[in-house]
Design a protein around this motif. Structure first.
Motif, short mmCIF file in Angstrom:
data_model
loop_
_atom_site.label_atom_id
_atom_site.label_comp_id
_atom_site.label_asym_id
_atom_site.label_seq_id
_atom_site.Cartn_x
_atom_site.Cartn_y
_atom_site.Cartn_z
N ARG A 2 0.77 -1.23 0.03
CA ARG A 2 0.41 0.33 0.10
C ARG A 2 0.59 1.33 -0.19
O ARG A 2 0.84 2.18 -0.99
N THR A 3 1.89 1.44 0.47
CA THR A 3 3.17 2.25 0.76
C THR A 3 3.64 2.73 -0.44
O THR A 3 3.56 3.67 -1.29
N LYS A 4 3.95 1.57 -1.23
CA LYS A 4 4.34 1.74 -2.45
C LYS A 4 3.78 2.46 -3.69
O LYS A 4 4.14 3.21 -4.53
N ILE A 5 2.17 2.07 -3.75
CA ILE A 5 1.57 2.69 -4.73
C ILE A 5 1.20 4.36 -3.84
O ILE A 5 1.24 5.05 -4.72
N LEU A 6 0.87 4.26 -2.78
CA LEU A 6 0.87 6.43 -2.34
C LEU A 6 2.42 6.43 -2.37
O LEU A 6 2.37 7.58 -2.99
N ILE A 7 3.31 6.01 -2.70
CA ILE A 7 4.54 6.64 -3.11
C ILE A 7 4.41 7.19 -4.43
O ILE A 7 5.06 7.88 -4.88
N VAL A 8 4.06 6.18 -5.07
CA VAL A 8 4.09 6.23 -6.69
C VAL A 8 3.30 6.85 -6.99
O VAL A 8 3.56 7.42 -8.48
#
Length: 90
Positions: A2-8
């Motif tokens: 989930r955090t990777k998607i938010l960062i992207v």
């Protein structure tokens, strides 16, 4: 995950914002164009000429008044100097 998607998504949003700002026209050119157009406007030119004439007229009146006041002050100082010289000469 989930955090990777938010960062992207954050990077994509920042890239979008920066990209759209990069394609904007330079604001100084439009301001310069508006100033040139205003300066060459016949109404503005007429108004500037009227103000220049009024300023010259006012400057003439002011100069005349200052000459008159300076003359009065000079006469007053001369009179005071003669009186002082007379008093000292006793």
């Amino acid at each position: 995950m989930r955090t990777k998607i938010l960062i992207v998504a954050g990077i994509a949003a920042a890239g979008y914002v920066l990209g759209t700002r990069a394609n904007r026209p330079v604001a100084r050119e439009s301001v310069r164009h508006q100033l040139v157009r205003l300066w060459n406007d016949p109404k503005a030119r007429k108004r500037r000429e009227q103000q220049a004439k009024q300023l010259q007229k006012d400057a003439g009146k002011t100069a005349k008044r200052l000459r008159k006041d300076a003359g009065k002050k000079a006469e007053h100082l001369a009179k005071a100097a003669r009186k002082r010289a007379k008093d000292l000469g006793r």
